[in-house]
Scaffold this active site. Sequence first.
Site, PDB file in Angstrom:
ATOM      1  CD  GLU B  59      -1.878  -2.367   1.214  1.00 29.80           C
ATOM      2  OE1 GLU B  59      -0.520  -2.726   1.944  1.00 29.80           O
ATOM      3  OE2 GLU B  59      -2.774  -3.319   1.067  1.00 29.80           O
ATOM      4  CG  HIS B 128     -11.538  -6.617   6.275  1.00 31.10           C
ATOM      5  ND1 HIS B 128     -10.788  -7.238   7.243  1.00 31.10           N
ATOM      6  CD2 HIS B 128     -10.873  -6.985   4.887  1.00 31.10           C
ATOM      7  CE1 HIS B 128      -9.744  -7.646   6.365  1.00 31.10           C
ATOM      8  NE2 HIS B 128      -9.817  -7.637   5.202  1.00 31.10           N
TER       9      HIS B 128
END
Lengths: 325, 322
Positions: B59, B128
């Site tokens: 990322e 999440h």
Amino acid sequence: MDKEVLLSLFRTMLKIRHFEKRVERLFLDGEIPGFVHLYIGEEAIATGVCANLRKDDYITSTHRGHGHTIAKGADLKPMMAELFGKTTGYCHGKGGSMHIADFSIGMLGANGVVAGGIPLAVGAALASKVKGSKQVAVAFFSDGATNRGTFHEGLNMASIWKLPVVFVCENNQWASTASSKEMLSVEDVAQRASAYAIPGITADGNDILEVHRLSKEAIERARNGDGPTLLEFKTFRIKGHFVGDPELYRTKEEVEEWMKKEPIERFKKYLYENGYLTKEDEQLIENSILNEIEEAVEFARSSPFPVPEDALTDLFVDDRGYDYY
Amino acid sequence: MRTITFSEALREAIAEEMEKNPLIFTFGEDIAKQGGIFGVYKGLGEKFPGRVLDTPISEAAINGAGVGAALAGARPIVEIHFVDFVTCGMDELVNQAAKIRYMFGGQAKLPVVFRMPDGVGKSAAAQHSQSLESWFVHTPGLKVVVPSTPYDAKGLMKTALHSDDPVMFMEHKLLYGIKGEVPEEEYFIPFGEADVKRQGKDVTVVATSRMVHESLKAAEELAKQGIDVEVIDLRTLVPWDRKSVIKSVRKTGRLVVAHEAVKRAGWGAEIVATVVKEAFDYLDAPIGRVGAKAVPVPFSPPLEKFVIPDYKDVVEAVKELF
């Protein structure tokens, strides 16, 4: 290499050295605010690498970024004015020493975050590949940066996509107050290249001719679509981490030992011995550099500070509807 | 008018702009072969070879490369798998993307869009399920887009792909499948223009993303009880449309702000503070706030339901004002 190129390398190295010495003085005199990190002793690397770049090639730099900026071809006047925090500076006084940048020559900025420039260079190389523009990106960073995740993520990404990027590690032995000997799991940073299946080369970073030769190869390789290279140039941070650093973490002997190997005297010796440089030419070069620097200092001194409200400009290209207060 | 899903609307916006502008390309995890984990990129990998790239799970490098590519004159769209993982590339957003134009004195343009699915799914648990838009609202230098309908998603994405500033595009994962009217003709929705999703005279509810739908449902419920709710969808949080909110509150005299993100220090507080300052004399009641409870999102369905707000919380918050 012909004489012209050699003297141009010499001139750039000397310009960086004198610029840094002048900046150190100005900082100690209180004319330059903030923090200043000097590139003294590492001049051969920025000079040797950037001499092989096109004007439209990209570099990303570090908090110790004056040398890279000068080597890429920046104008000393807006550079010095930026260090003074003046409105005529490259960043209109919003960046200072740690965020000096000149996008018109592909210098995508000094970066206050260690290893912060690495993914940026990878992205610039990715853009070059997508555009098909054959531009190369060079990321400059030091040994300390190679312990950050962005270094590893960046090298991997550049490798799998064969991006036109060259990773230049200036292993100056010290990351702030930490010795690279204590902080690196490897003897040579270049060993880390093997984990990403790209060439990794360790060389003497105080030998301008070696830096020039190796970076030329790596840059050509990148431009030809053959992917990235990790170049590790061993050098030494002759000054402290920042101007004013008491340097309690290392010995005078270590610094003196490295002073004997510093790049400018070495290159000068080579130039004299091979008849490329005369005392007279050296004096001419030195004088013109000193003049250029003094003109830059005068320019910075006589330039106005920004007005406070200038703090509310340059954030967005389009700031319609944006609340600054 | 035809109806398409939120996901299809985003895909159309991206495909239309990629068709027109060769400098647009996109990269992220699982997008080229898989079409994105929520299917937004379905078919784009084949349609635009070499311009839809699968990345490694990196990322920091993904976000950083987005910044670098934008600086080098391209117009990247970056996808972060789940907003929760943006933490792994936060420096590249907060210290680089948000600051580069400013600290370099306006030399840089950063035409980059960072897309990321946020919000609760179905028991996706703590890592999440988050809504982190307030972090980016709090960071000067980023634009923050939070669409709620297919129509808005398309029009705002089109605008984002013409923006020369970095855009955080937050997509609630429960919205990808919803359908809505989207015209065939091209249109753009400017940033900073709220949309009144429902007219009303008794109370203003300001919401974004999934909570717009919950607020509309609450409004139906409250209508049965004689309370006429105006629902304002901000659509973008930076910049945000303070004029529309103030105007509405001056009309209704009551305000509730509703977001799925944790209530404490959420962006709703900013709206409240602004309204208190600029429409104090028009307020007939204290201001209500709806947001998640201040714990991580838990896994078990009854726990998740308890922590995350829905229309019932909006109903309750509105009723407290009367």
